[in-house]
Design an enzyme around this catalytic site. Structure first.
Site, PDB file in Angstrom:
ATOM      1  N   PHE A  82       0.820  -1.228   0.000  1.00 28.16           N
ATOM      2  CA  PHE A  82       0.000   0.000   0.000  1.00 28.16           C
ATOM      3  C   PHE A  82       0.846   1.268   0.000  1.00 28.16           C
ATOM      4  CE2 PHE A  82      -2.794  -2.907   2.569  1.00 28.16           C
ATOM      5  CZ  PHE A  82      -3.962  -2.812   1.819  1.00 28.16           C
ATOM      6  N   LYS A  86      -0.294   9.692  -2.387  1.00 30.43           N
ATOM      7  CA  LYS A  86      -1.558   9.478  -3.111  1.00 30.43           C
ATOM      8  C   LYS A  86      -2.361  10.730  -3.460  1.00 30.43           C
ATOM      9  CE  LYS A  86      -4.524   9.031   0.913  1.00 30.43           C
ATOM     10  NZ  LYS A  86      -5.688   8.435   1.526  1.00 30.43           N
ATOM     11  N   SER A 126      -5.207   1.834  -8.915  1.00 31.75           N
ATOM     12  CA  SER A 126      -6.317   2.777  -8.762  1.00 31.75           C
ATOM     13  C   SER A 126      -7.122   2.872 -10.043  1.00 31.75           C
ATOM     14  CB  SER A 126      -5.715   4.143  -8.429  1.00 31.75           C
ATOM     15  OG  SER A 126      -6.673   5.161  -8.561  1.00 31.75           O
ATOM     16  N   THR A 128      -7.859   5.411 -11.280  1.00 28.27           N
ATOM     17  CA  THR A 128      -7.304   6.552 -12.011  1.00 28.27           C
ATOM     18  C   THR A 128      -6.563   6.095 -13.278  1.00 28.27           C
ATOM     19  OG1 THR A 128      -6.126   8.645 -11.699  1.00 28.27           O
ATOM     20  CG2 THR A 128      -5.074   6.711 -10.789  1.00 28.27           C
ATOM     21  N   TYR A 150       0.621  11.312 -10.245  1.00 26.49           N
ATOM     22  CA  TYR A 150       0.202  10.218  -9.353  1.00 26.49           C
ATOM     23  C   TYR A 150      -0.305   9.023 -10.177  1.00 26.49           C
ATOM     24  CZ  TYR A 150      -2.861   7.386  -6.444  1.00 26.49           C
ATOM     25  OH  TYR A 150      -3.478   6.311  -5.851  1.00 26.49           O
ATOM     26  N   LYS A 154       1.083   4.910 -10.805  1.00 26.73           N
ATOM     27  CA  LYS A 154       0.330   3.648 -10.702  1.00 26.73           C
ATOM     28  C   LYS A 154       0.466   2.857 -12.005  1.00 26.73           C
ATOM     29  CE  LYS A 154      -1.104   4.095  -6.526  1.00 26.73           C
ATOM     30  NZ  LYS A 154      -0.483   3.259  -5.490  1.00 26.73           N
TER      31      LYS A 154
HETATM   32  P1  NAD Z   1      -2.481   6.365   3.207  1.00 28.32           P
HETATM   33  O1  NAD Z   1      -1.673   7.591   2.923  1.00 28.32           O
HETATM   34  O2  NAD Z   1      -3.398   6.402   4.384  1.00 28.32           O
HETATM   35  O3  NAD Z   1      -1.488   5.109   3.377  1.00 28.32           O
HETATM   36  C1  NAD Z   1      -0.249   5.036   2.741  1.00 28.32           C
HETATM   37  C2  NAD Z   1       0.797   4.750   3.796  1.00 28.32           C
HETATM   38  O4  NAD Z   1       2.085   4.648   3.177  1.00 28.32           O
HETATM   39  C3  NAD Z   1       0.893   5.852   4.862  1.00 28.32           C
HETATM   40  O5  NAD Z   1       0.771   5.268   6.137  1.00 28.32           O
HETATM   41  C4  NAD Z   1       2.280   6.462   4.650  1.00 28.32           C
HETATM   42  O6  NAD Z   1       2.864   6.889   5.870  1.00 28.32           O
HETATM   43  C5  NAD Z   1       3.045   5.303   4.015  1.00 28.32           C
HETATM   44  N1  NAD Z   1       4.149   5.708   3.133  1.00 28.32           N
HETATM   45  C6  NAD Z   1       4.129   6.656   2.158  1.00 28.32           C
HETATM   46  N2  NAD Z   1       5.334   6.721   1.555  1.00 28.32           N
HETATM   47  C7  NAD Z   1       6.119   5.791   2.143  1.00 28.32           C
HETATM   48  C8  NAD Z   1       7.474   5.380   1.956  1.00 28.32           C
HETATM   49  N3  NAD Z   1       8.267   5.974   1.045  1.00 28.32           N
HETATM   50  N4  NAD Z   1       7.966   4.386   2.740  1.00 28.32           N
HETATM   51  C9  NAD Z   1       7.187   3.820   3.682  1.00 28.32           C
HETATM   52  N5  NAD Z   1       5.904   4.167   3.911  1.00 28.32           N
HETATM   53  C10 NAD Z   1       5.366   5.138   3.143  1.00 28.32           C
HETATM   54  O7  NAD Z   1      -3.261   5.991   1.881  1.00 28.32           O
HETATM   55  P2  NAD Z   1      -4.434   4.929   1.632  1.00 28.32           P
HETATM   56  O8  NAD Z   1      -5.664   5.695   1.281  1.00 28.32           O
HETATM   57  O9  NAD Z   1      -4.469   3.929   2.703  1.00 28.32           O
HETATM   58  O10 NAD Z   1      -3.910   4.286   0.271  1.00 28.32           O
HETATM   59  C11 NAD Z   1      -3.155   3.095   0.260  1.00 28.32           C
HETATM   60  C12 NAD Z   1      -2.749   2.789  -1.172  1.00 28.32           C
HETATM   61  O11 NAD Z   1      -3.911   2.671  -1.977  1.00 28.32           O
HETATM   62  C13 NAD Z   1      -1.888   3.857  -1.832  1.00 28.32           C
HETATM   63  O12 NAD Z   1      -0.914   3.216  -2.635  1.00 28.32           O
HETATM   64  C14 NAD Z   1      -2.863   4.620  -2.694  1.00 28.32           C
HETATM   65  O13 NAD Z   1      -2.235   5.214  -3.802  1.00 28.32           O
HETATM   66  C15 NAD Z   1      -3.817   3.514  -3.106  1.00 28.32           C
HETATM   67  N6  NAD Z   1      -5.162   4.005  -3.459  1.00 28.32           N
HETATM   68  C16 NAD Z   1      -5.851   4.763  -2.558  1.00 28.32           C
HETATM   69  C17 NAD Z   1      -7.109   5.242  -2.901  1.00 28.32           C
HETATM   70  C18 NAD Z   1      -7.864   6.133  -1.951  1.00 28.32           C
HETATM   71  O14 NAD Z   1      -8.757   6.862  -2.414  1.00 28.32           O
HETATM   72  N7  NAD Z   1      -7.604   6.113  -0.654  1.00 28.32           N
HETATM   73  C19 NAD Z   1      -7.668   4.914  -4.137  1.00 28.32           C
HETATM   74  C20 NAD Z   1      -6.942   4.118  -5.022  1.00 28.32           C
HETATM   75  C21 NAD Z   1      -5.684   3.658  -4.658  1.00 28.32           C
HETATM   76  C1  WQD Z   2     -15.295  12.366  -5.661  1.00 27.27           C
HETATM   77  C2  WQD Z   2     -16.353  13.293  -6.261  1.00 27.27           C
HETATM   78  C3  WQD Z   2     -15.436  15.394  -7.026  1.00 27.27           C
HETATM   79  C4  WQD Z   2     -14.203  16.800  -3.047  1.00 27.27           C
HETATM   80  C5  WQD Z   2      -9.607  10.502  -6.260  1.00 27.27           C
HETATM   81  C6  WQD Z   2      -8.384  10.250  -7.092  1.00 27.27           C
HETATM   82  C7  WQD Z   2      -8.312   8.807  -7.473  1.00 27.27           C
HETATM   83  C8  WQD Z   2      -8.434   7.899  -6.248  1.00 27.27           C
HETATM   84  C9  WQD Z   2      -9.601   8.256  -5.389  1.00 27.27           C
HETATM   85  C10 WQD Z   2      -6.263   7.319  -5.465  1.00 27.27           C
HETATM   86  C11 WQD Z   2     -15.885  14.014  -7.537  1.00 27.27           C
HETATM   87  C12 WQD Z   2     -16.376  15.624  -5.871  1.00 27.27           C
HETATM   88  C13 WQD Z   2     -14.716  16.049  -4.087  1.00 27.27           C
HETATM   89  C14 WQD Z   2     -14.825  18.031  -2.704  1.00 27.27           C
HETATM   90  C15 WQD Z   2     -16.434  17.658  -4.462  1.00 27.27           C
HETATM   91  N1  WQD Z   2      -7.297   8.020  -5.383  1.00 27.27           N
HETATM   92  N2  WQD Z   2     -15.805  16.468  -4.781  1.00 27.27           N
HETATM   93  N3  WQD Z   2     -15.926  18.417  -3.425  1.00 27.27           N
HETATM   94  O1  WQD Z   2     -11.653  12.429  -7.676  1.00 27.27           O
HETATM   95  O2  WQD Z   2     -13.077  10.324  -7.805  1.00 27.27           O
HETATM   96  O3  WQD Z   2     -10.754  10.173  -7.043  1.00 27.27           O
HETATM   97  O4  WQD Z   2      -9.571   9.657  -5.107  1.00 27.27           O
HETATM   98  O5  WQD Z   2      -5.965   6.530  -6.308  1.00 27.27           O
HETATM   99  O6  WQD Z   2      -7.080   8.648  -8.105  1.00 27.27           O
HETATM  100  O7  WQD Z   2      -8.440  11.061  -8.255  1.00 27.27           O
HETATM  101  O8  WQD Z   2     -12.403  11.208  -5.570  1.00 27.27           O
HETATM  102  O9  WQD Z   2     -13.282  11.918  -3.378  1.00 27.27           O
HETATM  103  O10 WQD Z   2     -11.769  13.487  -4.659  1.00 27.27           O
HETATM  104  O11 WQD Z   2     -14.070  13.069  -5.500  1.00 27.27           O
HETATM  105  O12 WQD Z   2     -17.416  18.052  -5.081  1.00 27.27           O
HETATM  106  O13 WQD Z   2     -14.383  18.761  -1.802  1.00 27.27           O
HETATM  107  O14 WQD Z   2     -16.612  14.343  -5.313  1.00 27.27           O
HETATM  108  O15 WQD Z   2     -15.550  16.403  -7.981  1.00 27.27           O
HETATM  109  O16 WQD Z   2     -17.000  14.144  -8.363  1.00 27.27           O
HETATM  110  P1  WQD Z   2     -12.022  11.115  -7.129  1.00 27.27           P
HETATM  111  P2  WQD Z   2     -12.833  12.443  -4.688  1.00 27.27           P
END
Ligand code: NAD
Ligand code: WQD
Length: 339
Positions: A82, A86, A126, A128, A150, A154
């Protein structure tokens, strides 16, 4: 013997919920995290909920020796990866940090795994990577593209892992493309704790409801969606965590590289999310409509059938549960893990 899973980023939002379920499923868990975006308190609470111990290393993926030390001291059978940065907006401001931590960090991890003959990894990708999809629902065969650094990290890591799997058939790699993770564990003890102003919708809504922020800004109501606001596939973080437990147990039957979308298959608009949150929390959420956010797309949701079939898994928590659990966490912890 108990299997030991290394969870990188295990003290973060999705990592802490996954660690909890891995412990409950009987795995030993070793967490690697540099705590740049999380607090160790999350893991203390996971230990409190499960009554089990997590072995924690404050280590950085940019430091290969630190990763190797963890493999030396533990008999790691699989990795759930993870860790990484992000924030989409931030990635355009500091792209080199994103490339270094997300891409070089992943390469360092894979090199150490190879050295220690550990060939099973689950990677956090993701939705994305689908860029602006031509249609919805999105399935795994849709073309990929990136619109920001970002997203590119990925895509690149996915490609690197694909090359690796093709170079050596002993690798067993599962790429999980998450849609929009929300919600929190039902205990209200762990949840999402963004630093500073939240980028994502649901943490922003819940911070408005708890009085930490004045009002939500809704980014555009002129999309071609039923109510004009953006539509996304929100998935409960506990359903997402459950998919990771299924993924590490499916390593035995899957080989090579597998790519799966993780979502519910349902799309909800921003206004529907606000209404659902108000209903479950009993709080009203002030908002204003502002201009579209650059880079946003109108709608994004998945066809989850491949993940369901491959992992024998299904997201079964609905919108009401996502919002109820978000609110319980936020209301019990108005400042997140900070006191
Ligand atoms: P998060 O930031 O809560 O967790 C990521 C963790 O990685 C954190 O605890 C951070 O301290 C640690 N970290 C960052 N860089 C590091 C490094 N260089 N070495 C060691 N640790 C490091 O994020 P999350 O929401 O739990 O996301 C987890 C994963 O899922 C990420 O890879 C993120 O890109 C991916 N992801 C998240 C979402 C989302 O919306 N939350 C959506 C799609 C994908
Ligand atoms: C959701 C909806 C906004 C905030 C992002 C990353 C994606 C993935 C998940 C990591 C959209 C609207 C949001 C606000 C709003 N992360 N919005 N006011 O953009 O779908 O995805 O997070 O991989 O890569 O791009 O998620 O929660 O930011 O937005 O109106 O203050 O809410 O426009 O329609 P998003 P989000």
């Amino acid at each position: 013997m108990l299997q030991t899973i290394l969870v990188t980023g295990g003290s973060g939002y999705i990592g802490s919920h996954t660690t909890l379920l891995l412990l409950k499923a009987g795995f030993e868990v070793v967490v690697l995290d540099n705590l740049s975006n999380s607090s160790l308190e999350s893991l203390h609470r996971v230990e409190k909920i499960t009554g089990k111990k997590v072995k924690f290393y404050q280590a950085d993926l940019r430091n290969t020796q630190q990763i190797a030390d963890i493999f030396n001291e533990n008999n790691i059978s699989s990795v759930i990866h993870f860790a990484g940065l992000k924030a989409v907006g931030e990635s355009a401001e500091i792209p080199l940090d994103y490339y270094e931590q997300n891409i070089s960090g992943s390469i360092n991890l894979l090199k150490v795994m190879k050295e220690f003959n550990c060939s099973q990894i689950v990677f956090s990708s993701s939705a994305t990577v689908y860029g602006d999809p031509a249609s919805v629902p999105i399935n795994e065969s849709f073309p990929t593209s990136a619109t920001n650094p970002y997203g590119r990290t990925k895509l690149f890591v996915e490609e690197i892992m694909r090359d690796l799997a093709h170079s050596d058939p002993s690798w067993n790699i599962i790429l999980l493309r998450y849609f929009n993770p929300v919600g929190a564990h039902e205990s209200g003890l762990i949840g999402e704790d963004p630093q500073g102003i939240p980028n994502n919708l649901v943490p922003f809504i819940s911070q408005v409801a708890v009085g930490e922020r004045e009002k939500l800004r809704i980014f555009g109501d002129d999309y071609s969606t039923p109510d004009g606001t953006g539509v996304r596939d929100y998935i409960h973080v506990m359903d997402l965590a459950a998919a990771h437990v299924k993924a590490v147990t499916s390593h035995v039957k899957l080989s090579g590289i597998t790519t799966l979308n993780l979502g519910t298959g349902n799309g909800y608009s921003v206004l529907e999310m606000v209404k659902a949150f108000e209903k479950e929390s009993g709080k009203s959420v002030a908002y204003e409509i502002v201009a579209r956010r650059s880079g946003d797309i109108a709608e994004c949701w998945t066809d989850p059938s491949l993940a369901e079939k491959t992992l024998n898994w299904k997201a079964n928590r609905g919108l009401a549960e996502m919002m109820k659990d978000t609110w319980r966490w936020q209301n019990n912890n108005p400042k997140g893990y900070k006191i």
